[in-house]
Design a protein around this motif. Structure first.
Motif, short mmCIF file in Angstrom:
data_model
loop_
_atom_site.label_atom_id
_atom_site.label_comp_id
_atom_site.label_asym_id
_atom_site.label_seq_id
_atom_site.Cartn_x
_atom_site.Cartn_y
_atom_site.Cartn_z
N PRO A 109 12.96 -3.45 -5.33
CA PRO A 109 11.54 -3.51 -4.94
C PRO A 109 10.76 -2.27 -5.40
N LEU A 110 11.42 -1.14 -5.44
CA LEU A 110 10.76 0.07 -5.92
C LEU A 110 10.47 -0.03 -7.42
N VAL A 124 -1.24 1.32 -8.82
CA VAL A 124 -0.21 1.86 -7.93
C VAL A 124 -0.69 3.22 -7.43
N GLY A 125 -0.97 3.31 -6.14
CA GLY A 125 -1.50 4.54 -5.56
C GLY A 125 -0.44 5.62 -5.40
N TRP A 126 -0.91 6.80 -5.02
CA TRP A 126 0.01 7.94 -4.92
C TRP A 126 1.03 7.76 -3.81
N ARG A 127 0.67 7.03 -2.75
CA ARG A 127 1.62 6.82 -1.66
C ARG A 127 2.82 5.99 -2.12
N ARG A 128 2.52 4.94 -2.90
CA ARG A 128 3.63 4.12 -3.39
C ARG A 128 4.45 4.86 -4.44
N TRP A 129 3.78 5.67 -5.26
CA TRP A 129 4.53 6.49 -6.23
C TRP A 129 5.44 7.47 -5.50
N ALA A 130 4.96 8.02 -4.39
CA ALA A 130 5.79 8.93 -3.60
C ALA A 130 7.00 8.19 -3.02
N ALA A 131 6.76 6.95 -2.53
CA ALA A 131 7.87 6.15 -1.99
C ALA A 131 8.88 5.82 -3.08
N ALA A 133 9.51 7.63 -5.75
CA ALA A 133 10.26 8.86 -6.04
C ALA A 133 11.32 9.12 -4.98
N VAL A 134 10.96 8.91 -3.71
CA VAL A 134 11.92 9.11 -2.62
C VAL A 134 13.07 8.12 -2.75
N GLY A 135 12.73 6.88 -3.08
CA GLY A 135 13.77 5.86 -3.24
C GLY A 135 14.77 6.21 -4.32
N PHE A 164 16.13 -7.57 -12.84
CA PHE A 164 15.61 -8.46 -11.79
C PHE A 164 14.18 -8.09 -11.42
N ALA A 165 13.86 -6.81 -11.45
CA ALA A 165 12.49 -6.37 -11.18
C ALA A 165 11.53 -6.92 -12.23
N LEU A 166 11.93 -6.84 -13.51
CA LEU A 166 11.10 -7.38 -14.58
C LEU A 166 10.96 -8.89 -14.45
#
Length: 289
Positions: A109-110, A124-131, A133-135, A164-166
């Protein structure tokens, strides 16, 4: 039926679907350890294609309507990509087992969030980019690069997750002009053609007991896909998608109880980080919608 009842039913269907798919993965792991991966996936796709065609024939317009599309190249590529992803993931089961394969695969999903910009043009906002990166910190914790000798096999489920993501993003892309029934038809039929062309060269005789396991693999595959379609019919995908992580729980339990695998501390920590980041990403996507 009211929306709360729809959501409740959708959640139940998603949880049961993840259990069925986990059983399917266990059967795939067993058969791929005894026979060539290409042959196992090929036979599975024969049954899948027959299931897809039988579904399409019962719909209004029949096969002709199900096959009608203005983007056949993308639809065919989707089918080929999913077939290749299944081969890679089943190979990962034989190399790493169910626990670690699904632990890494949980990051898909990431990857969907990361690739939605270049593939679909979504913001894609910075919050999702941060998530994201954490993932991927969680993925690194699981893979442990630099810790002793890095096992290249650990990259295999990461490749499957990327494919699968693609595939998921292309499914969203074709959905702009094609129905779910059309995409489902093309997924099953083109995948069966591709796997037959590749897998027929690896045919080998199977013992009777393994034909029974193979039949169960085919049935669980068709059942899981039917239940997933039904799940998305009764509830919003964004509402039930977080419960798809139950497949990781079921698959890991099967790996430990049936195949004698172990859950290393770094894998448990990495999975916790990945799932947390993935749930946050799904939540942000729902908020955006």
């Amino acid at each position: 039926m009211s929306q709360p009842d729809n959501l409740r039913l959708g959640i139940i269907l998603m949880v049961v679907t993840t259990f069925v798919f986990a059983v399917q993965d266990g059967l795939s792991r067993h058969l791929a350890a005894e026979y060539n991966v290409m042959m196992v996936v090929m036979i599975r796709y024969w049954f899948f294609a027959a299931f897809v065609i039988s579904i399409a024939r019962r719909k209004a317009g029949g096969l002709r309507e199900a096959a009608r599309t203005s983007q056949p190249v993308v639809q065919a590529f989707r089918g080929f990509l999913l077939a290749a992803e299944i081969c890679v993931m089943v190979a990962a089961f034989t190399l790493l087992g169910l626990v670690e394969s699904h632990a890494v695969f949980a990051c898909y999903p990431l990857l969907v969030a990361a690739l939605s910009g270049p593939v679909l043009g979504e913001k894609v906002g910075w919050r999702r980019w941060a998530a994201i990166a954490v993932g991927f910190v969680g993925v690194i914790i699981i893979l442990q690069p630099g810790y002793g000798v890095f096992d290249p096999a650990a990259v295999v489920p990461l490749m499957a997750a990327s494919m699968f993501a693609l595939y998921g993003l292309l499914t969203r892309f074709v959905a702009r002009r094609d129905s779910t029934a059309t995409s489902f038809f093309w997924t099953g039929t083109t995948g069966a053609v591709a796997m037959t062309a590749a897998g027929v060269w690896y045919w080998e005789p199977m013992v009777i007991i393994d034909w029974i396991w193979m039949a169960m693999l085919c049935v669980t595959g068709a059942t899981g896909h039917w239940m997933l379609i039904r799940c998305y019919e009764v509830a919003e995908a964004s509402a039930v998608q977080p419960f798809a992580y139950f497949q990781l729980v079921f698959a890991a339990s099967m790996g430990v109880l049936v195949f004698g695998e172990t859950i290393r501390p770094n894998v448990a920590l990495g999975v916790a980080i990945i799932v947390s980041a993935g749930l946050f990403t799904l939540w942000r996507e729902r908020q955006q919608r």
